[in-house]
Motif scaffolding. Structure first.
Motif, short mmCIF file in Angstrom:
data_model
loop_
_atom_site.label_atom_id
_atom_site.label_comp_id
_atom_site.label_asym_id
_atom_site.label_seq_id
_atom_site.Cartn_x
_atom_site.Cartn_y
_atom_site.Cartn_z
N TYR A 197 -0.02 -3.99 -1.64
CA TYR A 197 -1.24 -3.37 -2.17
C TYR A 197 -1.63 -4.02 -3.50
CZ TYR A 197 -4.48 0.12 -4.01
OH TYR A 197 -5.58 0.74 -4.55
N GLU A 257 -3.00 -7.44 -2.92
CA GLU A 257 -4.35 -7.34 -2.35
C GLU A 257 -5.37 -7.00 -3.44
OE1 GLU A 257 -5.76 -3.98 0.38
OE2 GLU A 257 -5.20 -5.56 1.80
N ASN A 294 -9.87 3.40 4.99
CA ASN A 294 -10.27 3.42 3.58
C ASN A 294 -9.41 4.39 2.76
OD1 ASN A 294 -12.23 1.44 3.60
ND2 ASN A 294 -13.85 2.89 4.14
N GLU A 337 -6.25 3.23 1.48
CA GLU A 337 -5.15 2.42 0.95
C GLU A 337 -4.70 2.89 -0.43
OE1 GLU A 337 -8.10 1.21 2.02
OE2 GLU A 337 -8.96 -0.14 0.54
N ASN A 389 -6.25 0.47 5.38
CA ASN A 389 -7.51 -0.25 5.14
C ASN A 389 -8.58 0.17 6.14
OD1 ASN A 389 -6.84 -1.78 2.88
ND2 ASN A 389 -5.97 -3.44 4.09
N GLU A 390 -8.18 0.35 7.41
CA GLU A 390 -9.12 0.78 8.45
C GLU A 390 -9.70 2.15 8.12
OE1 GLU A 390 -6.88 0.69 12.10
OE2 GLU A 390 -6.69 -1.51 12.03
N GLN A 444 -2.61 -2.09 6.88
CA GLN A 444 -3.73 -2.36 7.78
C GLN A 444 -4.38 -1.05 8.24
OE1 GLN A 444 -2.74 -4.86 11.11
NE2 GLN A 444 -4.75 -4.61 12.05
#
Length: 179
Positions: free
Chosen positions: A98, A101, A20, A22, A17-18, A14
């Protein structure tokens, strides 16, 4: 995987992702997982109740000095919470999350000897056919006890084409007809 390791991995994903990052953290987690898996000494240090938390933190931050800030913060959090033994499992959980996702299917091929590039391509094609996905990662594990052939695992599907399995089937057939 433990639920705690999965929770840490979800939190790290998370955060990545916030920011960018990942994909960067994915590379970090692959490195962390491989490094720990390949080093018995490091595994012992992480598990040891005798080694001080601060010493573990210093060692980990030095070993993984080239990693991202998110990975460093994960190490700090695990050390502060006295959960350094989870680091390898958190890394593996992150990799799984990951890949999920990203829609990447991970196939494990167990062979008696390392896969040749030719056989690897054939297995990749079969996995793509089975999963219907173009995004496939192949992981090769070596297990000499299967004698020859291979065992393929993709998610819940397992295809066993090993010689050891075929010999086991023959043995069962002979023991049935012994009556």
């Amino acid at each position: 995987m433990s639920r705690a390791a999965i929770r840490y991995a979800k939190a790290i994903l998370q955060k990545a992702n916030e920011n960018n990052t990942e994909a960067v953290v994915f590379g970090d987690m692959q490195s962390v997982s491989t490094t720990i898996e390949d080093s018995r000494e490091l595994q012992a240090v992480l598990q040891s109740p005798i080694i001080k938390a601060n010493d573990k933190k210093q060692a980990l931050l030095k070993i993984f000095s080239g990693q991202s800030e998110i990975t460093h913060s994960l190490i700090n959090i695990l050390v502060d919470n006295k959960r350094t033994s989870l680091l390898s499992n958190v890394a593996k959980s992150y990799i799984d999350l990951y890949n999920e996702e990203q829609g990447v299917k991970v196939a494990t091929v167990i062979t008696a000897i390392p896969l040749s590039s030719e056989l690897e391509s054939k297995v990749m094609e079969k996995v793509k056919e089975l999963t219907g996905s173009e995004k496939v990662t192949l992981k090769n594990e070596i297990d000499p006890t299967i004698i020859g052939g291979f065992v393929l695992r993709v998610g819940d599907i397992q295809y066993n084409a090993s010689i050891a399995n075929q010999l086991g089937n023959l043995k069962r057939e002979f023991s049935k007809s012994d009556c």
